[in-house]
Design a protein around this motif. Sequence first.
Motif, short mmCIF file in Angstrom:
data_model
loop_
_atom_site.label_atom_id
_atom_site.label_comp_id
_atom_site.label_asym_id
_atom_site.label_seq_id
_atom_site.Cartn_x
_atom_site.Cartn_y
_atom_site.Cartn_z
N UNK A 305 -2.62 1.81 8.97
CA UNK A 305 -1.74 2.93 8.59
C UNK A 305 -0.86 2.52 7.43
N UNK A 306 -1.41 2.62 6.24
CA UNK A 306 -0.65 2.45 5.00
C UNK A 306 -0.57 3.82 4.36
N UNK A 307 0.66 4.33 4.17
CA UNK A 307 0.85 5.72 3.76
C UNK A 307 1.46 5.78 2.37
N UNK A 308 1.12 6.88 1.67
CA UNK A 308 1.78 7.24 0.41
C UNK A 308 2.39 8.62 0.61
N UNK A 309 3.72 8.70 0.55
CA UNK A 309 4.43 9.97 0.65
C UNK A 309 4.62 10.53 -0.76
N UNK A 310 4.28 11.80 -0.93
CA UNK A 310 4.31 12.37 -2.29
C UNK A 310 4.55 13.88 -2.23
#
Length: 391
Positions: A305-310
């Motif tokens: 679970x590596x996330x990018x919030x955008x």
Amino acid sequence: MLLTGCNSLPDSGPTEAQVNHAQRDPKKNTVGYAIVQISPDLITLLESEAPPQFSNLDSGNVPVHQNRNDTIGPGDVLQVAIYEVGSALFSPPAMGGMPTTSSSSSSTTTNSTMPSTSTRSSLPLLSVDGAGNITVPFAGQVHVAGLTTSQAVEAITAQLKGKSQSPQVMVRIATDIANSVMVYGAVQHPSRISLTPNRERILDVIALAGGQDHPAQAHEDYTVRLTRNGRIAEMPLKTIEIDPQQNIVVQPGDRVQLTFQPRSFTVFGASGRVTQTQFTTPTLTMAEAVSRNGGPIDSRADPNAVYVFRFENADILRRLGMPVDQNATTAPIIYQLDMMNPASFFLAQKFMMRDRDLIYIANSSSNKFYKFFGLITTIISPGTSMGGIAR
């Protein structure tokens, strides 16, 4: 008691399960974000959503003015000089000889006057009005808008024929408004730049305005905004420097704005460090961004679970089939990468970061257990040591 103790321990952020649960809970997901797995199809979709390029503004766009940069327009100020031979209309003639007198008359009469070679008269600066006309003495109004200086000479000369003896006219644009662009923002000398028949380009007019106001800063942190005929395109200054196709010819009426805004991304969660980091390069991939901050910590992170919030472009989200408000231009989204899958490392090298993206590396679900176990060990260890000493 063990579960209660684990849940009461502090943590740096949610686990994957908590992120997924919050996304499905309307009370927690008040901004309406969705979670999308990073895949080859997603990367293809994001790559197709390229920002407007300067070359797109240049191609297929008919300029309002003829792009020669030497025509006269409303607002221009002209310098007009008129040369005349013999009897001058705009200035008294120079006396080339002495007058002669008749013996039969006491009055003095001019017998002959030698003509001068020529006389030059410089008219006051003439402004071109909104209708494109200038007013020339003895010639009246002359329409000059849309004409070159040579054509304006012919128009003024034609109006003076029959009123002046062999007039020769010279016209120069003293203040060029019609053939100019506005350059402003993060430049050393914001000003109106007059264009020439040399056909200046984007980088030329920026240089004529003194260049960027922070020369020591990286060119990647400067953005050029070009406004032309109601259309706007933005592009990093560095991209224009390395791509000659984007260094297009400017047209009269263009507005060029240079903006200094260092691009950065933020990293939270179970990473080597929590920090805000600048790009420093024209482009930055997700793999590069994660590695700059040490990557996931083995003892804490959940690499699934590596996330990018955008805040993503609303058109992209609509193409992904997500409900987005019709009037919205952007909407929140979370992109997830599973780094336990080797194929994801290839995707991370293709997924491009954007300014103000936020990377979150989720904590492992077992992290709290190890924290609690470490806490118990810390509490028990001194007592065990003291017992050993007593024995």
